[in-house]
Design a protein around this motif. Structure first.
Motif, PDB file in Angstrom:
ATOM      1  N   GLY A 176       0.810  -1.214   0.000  1.00  0.00           N
ATOM      2  CA  GLY A 176       0.000   0.000   0.000  1.00  0.00           C
ATOM      3  C   GLY A 176       0.836   1.254   0.000  1.00  0.00           C
ATOM      4  N   ASP A 177       0.206   2.353  -0.433  1.00  0.00           N
ATOM      5  CA  ASP A 177       0.906   3.633  -0.411  1.00  0.00           C
ATOM      6  C   ASP A 177       0.056   4.786   0.087  1.00  0.00           C
ATOM      7  OD1 ASP A 177      -0.740   3.944  -2.603  1.00  0.00           O
ATOM      8  OD2 ASP A 177       0.850   4.555  -3.970  1.00  0.00           O
ATOM      9  N   GLY A 178      -1.215   4.537   0.388  1.00  0.00           N
ATOM     10  CA  GLY A 178      -2.099   5.601   0.867  1.00  0.00           C
ATOM     11  C   GLY A 178      -2.727   5.240   2.199  1.00  0.00           C
ATOM     12  N   ASN A 179      -3.238   6.232   2.897  1.00  0.00           N
ATOM     13  CA  ASN A 179      -3.868   5.969   4.193  1.00  0.00           C
ATOM     14  C   ASN A 179      -5.096   5.084   4.072  1.00  0.00           C
ATOM     15  OD1 ASN A 179      -1.891   7.423   5.406  1.00  0.00           O
ATOM     16  ND2 ASN A 179      -3.153   9.172   5.938  1.00  0.00           N
TER      17      ASN A 179
ATOM     18  N   ALA B 258       4.545  -1.166   3.131  1.00  0.00           N
ATOM     19  CA  ALA B 258       4.295   0.206   2.690  1.00  0.00           C
ATOM     20  C   ALA B 258       5.327   0.575   1.637  1.00  0.00           C
ATOM     21  CB  ALA B 258       4.371   1.173   3.866  1.00  0.00           C
ATOM     22  N   MET B 259       4.880   1.255   0.634  1.00  0.00           N
ATOM     23  CA  MET B 259       5.786   1.743  -0.391  1.00  0.00           C
ATOM     24  C   MET B 259       6.632   2.879   0.189  1.00  0.00           C
ATOM     25  SD  MET B 259       4.739  -0.346  -2.626  1.00  0.00           S
ATOM     26  CE  MET B 259       5.878   0.148  -3.905  1.00  0.00           C
ATOM     27  N   GLY B 260       7.805   3.086  -0.364  1.00  0.00           N
ATOM     28  CA  GLY B 260       8.685   4.141   0.113  1.00  0.00           C
ATOM     29  C   GLY B 260       8.069   5.519   0.025  1.00  0.00           C
ATOM     30  N   ASN B 261       7.153   5.712  -0.912  1.00  0.00           N
ATOM     31  CA  ASN B 261       6.487   7.005  -1.086  1.00  0.00           C
ATOM     32  C   ASN B 261       5.213   7.127  -0.246  1.00  0.00           C
ATOM     33  OD1 ASN B 261       5.825   5.010  -3.363  1.00  0.00           O
ATOM     34  ND2 ASN B 261       4.038   6.348  -3.354  1.00  0.00           N
ATOM     35  N   ALA B 262       4.941   6.141   0.608  1.00  0.00           N
ATOM     36  CA  ALA B 262       3.722   6.146   1.429  1.00  0.00           C
ATOM     37  C   ALA B 262       3.791   7.224   2.508  1.00  0.00           C
ATOM     38  CB  ALA B 262       3.530   4.777   2.083  1.00  0.00           C
ATOM     39  N   SER B 263       2.639   7.513   3.073  1.00  0.00           N
ATOM     40  CA  SER B 263       2.566   8.478   4.172  1.00  0.00           C
ATOM     41  C   SER B 263       3.240   7.896   5.411  1.00  0.00           C
ATOM     42  CB  SER B 263       1.103   8.789   4.500  1.00  0.00           C
ATOM     43  OG  SER B 263       0.480   7.655   5.080  1.00  0.00           O
ATOM     44  N   ASN B 264       3.662   8.764   6.292  1.00  0.00           N
ATOM     45  CA  ASN B 264       4.262   8.306   7.554  1.00  0.00           C
ATOM     46  C   ASN B 264       3.271   7.500   8.374  1.00  0.00           C
ATOM     47  OD1 ASN B 264       6.775   9.396   7.036  1.00  0.00           O
ATOM     48  ND2 ASN B 264       6.254  11.359   7.954  1.00  0.00           N
ATOM     49  N   GLU B 265       1.993   7.855   8.297  1.00  0.00           N
ATOM     50  CA  GLU B 265       0.966   7.118   9.037  1.00  0.00           C
ATOM     51  C   GLU B 265       0.882   5.668   8.564  1.00  0.00           C
ATOM     52  OE1 GLU B 265      -3.732   7.525  10.329  1.00  0.00           O
ATOM     53  OE2 GLU B 265      -2.840   9.061   9.061  1.00  0.00           O
ATOM     54  N   LEU B 266       0.911   5.460   7.259  1.00  0.00           N
ATOM     55  CA  LEU B 266       0.866   4.095   6.737  1.00  0.00           C
ATOM     56  C   LEU B 266       2.159   3.351   7.074  1.00  0.00           C
ATOM     57  CD1 LEU B 266      -0.749   2.000   5.094  1.00  0.00           C
ATOM     58  CD2 LEU B 266       0.539   2.767   3.103  1.00  0.00           C
ATOM     59  N   LYS B 267       3.286   4.017   6.931  1.00  0.00           N
ATOM     60  CA  LYS B 267       4.564   3.381   7.250  1.00  0.00           C
ATOM     61  C   LYS B 267       4.602   2.918   8.708  1.00  0.00           C
ATOM     62  CE  LYS B 267       7.341   5.856   3.845  1.00  0.00           C
ATOM     63  NZ  LYS B 267       8.383   6.892   3.657  1.00  0.00           N
ATOM     64  N   SER B 268       3.943   3.660   9.583  1.00  0.00           N
ATOM     65  CA  SER B 268       3.980   3.304  11.009  1.00  0.00           C
ATOM     66  C   SER B 268       3.219   2.019  11.315  1.00  0.00           C
ATOM     67  CB  SER B 268       3.448   4.454  11.865  1.00  0.00           C
ATOM     68  OG  SER B 268       2.046   4.576  11.753  1.00  0.00           O
TER      69      SER B 268
ATOM     70  N   VAL C 191       8.939  -1.265   5.064  1.00  0.00           N
ATOM     71  CA  VAL C 191       8.838  -0.253   4.019  1.00  0.00           C
ATOM     72  C   VAL C 191       9.754  -0.692   2.888  1.00  0.00           C
ATOM     73  CG1 VAL C 191       9.188   2.174   3.423  1.00  0.00           C
ATOM     74  CG2 VAL C 191       8.351   1.561   5.706  1.00  0.00           C
ATOM     75  N   ILE C 192       9.191  -0.703   1.674  1.00  0.00           N
ATOM     76  CA  ILE C 192       9.961  -1.149   0.510  1.00  0.00           C
ATOM     77  C   ILE C 192      10.169   0.033  -0.428  1.00  0.00           C
ATOM     78  CG2 ILE C 192       9.107  -3.502   0.808  1.00  0.00           C
ATOM     79  CD1 ILE C 192       7.263  -2.994  -1.630  1.00  0.00           C
ATOM     80  N   GLY C 193      10.629  -0.222  -1.634  1.00  0.00           N
ATOM     81  CA  GLY C 193      10.916   0.834  -2.597  1.00  0.00           C
ATOM     82  C   GLY C 193       9.699   1.623  -3.038  1.00  0.00           C
ATOM     83  N   ASN C 194       9.951   2.740  -3.661  1.00  0.00           N
ATOM     84  CA  ASN C 194       8.896   3.616  -4.174  1.00  0.00           C
ATOM     85  C   ASN C 194       8.159   2.981  -5.354  1.00  0.00           C
ATOM     86  OD1 ASN C 194       9.800   5.475  -2.345  1.00  0.00           O
ATOM     87  ND2 ASN C 194      10.356   7.023  -3.845  1.00  0.00           N
ATOM     88  N   VAL C 195       6.940   3.415  -5.546  1.00  0.00           N
ATOM     89  CA  VAL C 195       6.152   2.982  -6.702  1.00  0.00           C
ATOM     90  C   VAL C 195       6.891   3.318  -7.994  1.00  0.00           C
ATOM     91  CG1 VAL C 195       4.032   3.447  -7.991  1.00  0.00           C
ATOM     92  CG2 VAL C 195       3.932   3.140  -5.526  1.00  0.00           C
TER      93      VAL C 195
ATOM     94  N   TYR D 109       7.667  -4.830  -7.763  1.00  0.00           N
ATOM     95  CA  TYR D 109       8.393  -5.793  -8.604  1.00  0.00           C
ATOM     96  C   TYR D 109       9.734  -6.153  -7.977  1.00  0.00           C
ATOM     97  CZ  TYR D 109      11.242  -7.594 -12.400  1.00  0.00           C
ATOM     98  OH  TYR D 109      12.094  -8.360 -13.149  1.00  0.00           O
ATOM     99  N   GLU D 110      10.480  -5.135  -7.569  1.00  0.00           N
ATOM    100  CA  GLU D 110      11.804  -5.383  -6.995  1.00  0.00           C
ATOM    101  C   GLU D 110      11.711  -6.176  -5.696  1.00  0.00           C
ATOM    102  OE1 GLU D 110      14.556  -4.967  -8.549  1.00  0.00           O
ATOM    103  OE2 GLU D 110      13.765  -3.777 -10.205  1.00  0.00           O
ATOM    104  N   PHE D 111      10.718  -5.869  -4.877  1.00  0.00           N
ATOM    105  CA  PHE D 111      10.523  -6.619  -3.630  1.00  0.00           C
ATOM    106  C   PHE D 111      10.197  -8.083  -3.929  1.00  0.00           C
ATOM    107  CE2 PHE D 111       7.802  -8.534  -0.493  1.00  0.00           C
ATOM    108  CZ  PHE D 111       8.533  -8.348   0.675  1.00  0.00           C
ATOM    109  N   CYS D 112       9.270  -8.304  -4.840  1.00  0.00           N
ATOM    110  CA  CYS D 112       8.860  -9.675  -5.175  1.00  0.00           C
ATOM    111  C   CYS D 112      10.021 -10.462  -5.773  1.00  0.00           C
ATOM    112  CB  CYS D 112       7.665  -9.653  -6.117  1.00  0.00           C
ATOM    113  SG  CYS D 112       6.138  -9.102  -5.334  1.00  0.00           S
ATOM    114  N   ARG D 113      10.792  -9.820  -6.605  1.00  0.00           N
ATOM    115  CA  ARG D 113      11.959 -10.491  -7.187  1.00  0.00           C
ATOM    116  C   ARG D 113      12.984 -10.834  -6.115  1.00  0.00           C
ATOM    117  NH1 ARG D 113      15.223  -7.244 -11.167  1.00  0.00           N
ATOM    118  NH2 ARG D 113      16.897  -7.918  -9.832  1.00  0.00           N
ATOM    119  N   ALA D 114      13.274  -9.890  -5.231  1.00  0.00           N
ATOM    120  CA  ALA D 114      14.282 -10.104  -4.177  1.00  0.00           C
ATOM    121  C   ALA D 114      13.859 -11.182  -3.193  1.00  0.00           C
ATOM    122  CB  ALA D 114      14.556  -8.790  -3.446  1.00  0.00           C
TER     123      ALA D 114
END
Length: 115
Positions: A60-63, A77-87, A92-96, A102-107
């Motif tokens: 996810g990336d939004g509240n 949470a995506m790297g570009n997500a809000s701090n509330e979602l990250k908490s 926390v993974i890479g940005n959209v 994709y990078e997370f799933c591959r890794a």
């Protein structure tokens, strides 16, 4: 979807009791059924297939994704997500924009490398 700020939610919802707001940005919201939402949807799918939440991953990336991340065993949470979602996220993974999912799933060997 409609434009709205938190201080206006009461006015936006003044004529309904069967709906609720789920905000994904501080200036925009989705108005959904009061008995709906991403978390409820995930729970229905898990129950249908007889799966435990520990067997589910969500990104996810939004509240509006908070209840979804809380409904699964591995909430990302995506790297570009809000701090509330990250908490509330487990990680926390890479940005959209950087193909974070994709990078997370591959890794994590969730998908095969495509070249």
């Amino acid at each position: 979807m409609t434009g709205s700020r938190k201080q206006d939610y009461k006015d936006v919802m003044s004529e309904t009791t069967d709906s609720k707001i789920t905000a994904w940005w501080n200036r925009a919201v989705d108005i959904i059924p009061a008995n709906g939402g991403k978390g409820i949807g995930i729970n229905k799918i898990l129950n249908y297939y007889g799966l435990d939440k520990s067997e589910a991953i969500a990104f996810g990336d939004g509240n509006n994704d908070i209840e979804m991340l809380e409904a699964v065993g591995w909430g990302l949470a995506m790297g570009n997500a809000s701090n509330e979602l990250k908490s509330v996220a487990d990680e926390v993974i890479g940005n959209v924009t950087d193909d974070g999912i994709y990078e997370f799933c591959r890794a994590n060997n969730l998908i095969e490398n495509i070249n």
